[in-house]
Scaffold this active site. Structure first.
Site, PDB file in Angstrom:
ATOM      1  N   ASP A  91       0.810  -1.221   0.000  1.00 19.80           N
ATOM      2  CA  ASP A  91       0.000   0.000   0.000  1.00 19.80           C
ATOM      3  C   ASP A  91       0.848   1.278   0.000  1.00 19.80           C
ATOM      4  O   ASP A  91       0.307   2.378   0.094  1.00 19.80           O
ATOM      5  CB  ASP A  91      -0.925   0.029   1.228  1.00 19.80           C
ATOM      6  CG  ASP A  91      -2.235  -0.732   0.989  1.00 19.80           C
ATOM      7  OD1 ASP A  91      -2.628  -0.890  -0.191  1.00 19.80           O
ATOM      8  OD2 ASP A  91      -2.853  -1.156   1.974  1.00 19.80           O
ATOM      9  N   ARG A 116       0.494  -1.685   7.584  1.00 19.63           N
ATOM     10  CA  ARG A 116       1.035  -0.470   6.958  1.00 19.63           C
ATOM     11  C   ARG A 116       2.015   0.272   7.865  1.00 19.63           C
ATOM     12  O   ARG A 116       2.582   1.299   7.448  1.00 19.63           O
ATOM     13  CB  ARG A 116      -0.111   0.476   6.546  1.00 19.63           C
ATOM     14  CG  ARG A 116      -1.067  -0.118   5.518  1.00 19.63           C
ATOM     15  CD  ARG A 116      -1.918   0.953   4.839  1.00 19.63           C
ATOM     16  NE  ARG A 116      -1.108   1.855   4.015  1.00 19.63           N
ATOM     17  CZ  ARG A 116      -1.577   2.932   3.405  1.00 19.63           C
ATOM     18  NH1 ARG A 116      -2.854   3.253   3.533  1.00 19.63           N
ATOM     19  NH2 ARG A 116      -0.791   3.703   2.677  1.00 19.63           N
ATOM     20  N   ARG A 161     -10.111   5.684  10.614  1.00 19.78           N
ATOM     21  CA  ARG A 161      -8.657   5.541  10.665  1.00 19.78           C
ATOM     22  C   ARG A 161      -8.026   6.499  11.678  1.00 19.78           C
ATOM     23  O   ARG A 161      -7.542   6.078  12.717  1.00 19.78           O
ATOM     24  CB  ARG A 161      -8.050   5.747   9.272  1.00 19.78           C
ATOM     25  CG  ARG A 161      -8.501   4.715   8.245  1.00 19.78           C
ATOM     26  CD  ARG A 161      -7.998   3.329   8.580  1.00 19.78           C
ATOM     27  NE  ARG A 161      -8.370   2.329   7.601  1.00 19.78           N
ATOM     28  CZ  ARG A 161      -7.688   2.042   6.500  1.00 19.78           C
ATOM     29  NH1 ARG A 161      -6.593   2.712   6.208  1.00 19.78           N
ATOM     30  NH2 ARG A 161      -8.099   1.093   5.686  1.00 19.78           N
ATOM     31  N   HIS A 190     -11.532   7.115   4.571  1.00 16.36           N
ATOM     32  CA  HIS A 190     -10.633   8.262   4.731  1.00 16.36           C
ATOM     33  C   HIS A 190     -11.379   9.503   4.248  1.00 16.36           C
ATOM     34  O   HIS A 190     -12.169   9.419   3.290  1.00 16.36           O
ATOM     35  CB  HIS A 190      -9.383   8.125   3.844  1.00 16.36           C
ATOM     36  CG  HIS A 190      -8.265   7.314   4.430  1.00 16.36           C
ATOM     37  ND1 HIS A 190      -7.508   6.452   3.658  1.00 16.36           N
ATOM     38  CD2 HIS A 190      -7.737   7.257   5.684  1.00 16.36           C
ATOM     39  CE1 HIS A 190      -6.558   5.895   4.415  1.00 16.36           C
ATOM     40  NE2 HIS A 190      -6.688   6.355   5.646  1.00 16.36           N
ATOM     41  N   CYS A 284      -5.175   9.520  -3.285  1.00 12.27           N
ATOM     42  CA  CYS A 284      -4.456   8.583  -2.406  1.00 12.27           C
ATOM     43  C   CYS A 284      -3.009   8.404  -2.854  1.00 12.27           C
ATOM     44  O   CYS A 284      -2.135   8.156  -2.028  1.00 12.27           O
ATOM     45  CB  CYS A 284      -5.127   7.209  -2.411  1.00 12.27           C
ATOM     46  SG  CYS A 284      -6.786   7.189  -1.756  1.00 12.27           S
TER      47      CYS A 284
HETATM   48  N1  ARG Z   1      -5.318   0.038   1.071  1.00  9.16           N
HETATM   49  C1  ARG Z   1      -5.078   1.327   1.639  1.00  9.16           C
HETATM   50  C2  ARG Z   1      -5.670   1.389   3.039  1.00  9.16           C
HETATM   51  O1  ARG Z   1      -6.727   0.855   3.224  1.00  9.16           O
HETATM   52  C3  ARG Z   1      -5.650   2.411   0.786  1.00  9.16           C
HETATM   53  C4  ARG Z   1      -5.296   3.774   1.258  1.00  9.16           C
HETATM   54  C5  ARG Z   1      -5.941   4.863   0.453  1.00  9.16           C
HETATM   55  N2  ARG Z   1      -5.424   6.137   0.768  1.00  9.16           N
HETATM   56  C6  ARG Z   1      -6.130   7.260   0.917  1.00  9.16           C
HETATM   57  N3  ARG Z   1      -5.508   8.378   1.053  1.00  9.16           N
HETATM   58  N4  ARG Z   1      -7.447   7.236   0.979  1.00  9.16           N
HETATM   59  O2  ARG Z   1      -5.097   1.947   3.943  1.00  9.16           O
END
Ligand code: ARG
Length: 296
Positions: A91, A116, A161, A190, A284
């Site tokens: 990612d 991550r 998040r 997000h 993203c």
């Molecule tokens: N797979 C990543 C996650 O779920 C995607 C992140 C997308 N980033 C963003 N800025 N919305 O964390």
């Protein structure tokens, strides 16, 4: 201020009226972006509803789509820096989550998911190597995934998040008033999946992704906000990158693309369908480096 791009028609720094209403002249400002080539991109785990690890990812297609996005920024007159992708961090292509950079100073990130976590150090190291000071994060925050600078306000998302405690941390570090917004739909986990900053006074958004109180806050601050449809939002149309005039936006977000044109913006459609398999789009993949030291 970043230097304006050369005066080639249609590039950043060359204001032109594109409004069908005739009264709005949208002005581009050249930007500096950080991106990360999706060499190791795959869907190896599932941390958002878009990710399905049982279906193979076409990494070559992701690379081609990403390369087109990078080229698009360069053609618009922006500077694009690259951080080296690391194996085992699929990612890492989603550079927006790497930091929040304002006035050449960065707030580092702390990811909610262990998968991550190591990206935080990789991004911080890159920024420090550029001479950008990085303040380590205390509370969980996923960078520009949940922090979007809109003129005098720093819009800050929570709900899935970033921890709301990170909002106060950012306000204290940058001295910019933070507006906390609560996300309620897991598909839009997000802030940058549900709201795009088009310029200092205008955003595009999909209101149902926000709590009732947060909706009223956005309406109060941005009376000219562009409302996307659910279809636009599901196409990741709100995961868009604007330089104030050109809006790099998912081509599939048809209603939004038309709406942007009618409001005097110049939509620049892109297709990042393979990266959407990871739950990401144009924004993203893009971290803005604001007023940082000149590119190497
Ligand atoms: N797979 C990543 C996650 O779920 C995607 C992140 C997308 N980033 C963003 N800025 N919305 O964390």
């Amino acid at each position: 201020m970043v230097e304006m791009a050369p005066a080639t028609p249609g590039r950043a720094g060359t204001p032109r009226s594109g409004s069908t209403r005739g009264e709005e002249i949208r002005t581009a400002r050249a930007r500096r972006y950080l991106m990360c080539r999706p060499e190791h991109f795959t869907v190896a785990y599932e941390i958002n509803p878009w990710m399905d690890s049982s279906r193979a990812v076409d990494t070559d297609l992701a690379l081609a789509q990403w390369e087109h996005l990078r080229r698009t920024y360069l053609d618009l007159g922006h500077v694009v820096d690259l951080v080296d992708p690391l194996p085992g961090l699929p990612d890492m292509v989603f550079a927006a989550n790497g930091a929040l950079v304002i006035d050449g100073h960065a707030l580092g990130v702390r990811f909610r998911h262990a998968e991550r976590a190591a990206e935080a150090g990789a991004y911080a190291a890159w920024l420090r190597a550029q001479g950008i000071e990085v303040t380590d994060a205390v509370a969980l925050n996923e960078g520009e995934g949940d922090f979007l600078l809109a003129g005098d306000w720093l819009l800050a998302g929570s709900g899935f998040r970033s921890d709301p405690a990170s909002h106060a941390e950012a306000q204290e570090l940058f001295g910019v008033p933070v507006v906390s917004l609560v996300l309620v739909d897991p598909r839009f986990y997000h802030l940058d999946t549900a709201l795009a900053v088009l310029d200092d006074r205008t955003v595009a958004w999909w209101p149902p992704a926000f709590s009732p109180g947060s909706r009223r806050v956005v309406e109060r601050l941005f009376p000219d906000a562009i409302e996307a449809t659910e279809e636009d939002a599901l196409a990741f149309g709100l995961n868009a990158v604007s330089d104030g005039r050109h809006v790099v936006v998912a081509a599939a977000a048809r209603h939004l693309v038309a709406e942007l044109s009618s409001r005097g913006y110049v939509p620049v459609p892109v297709d990042l369908s393979e990266l959407l398999r990871g739950g990401g789009g144009a924004k993203c993949c893009t971290l803005e480096l604001r007023d940082a030291v000149a590119a190497a």
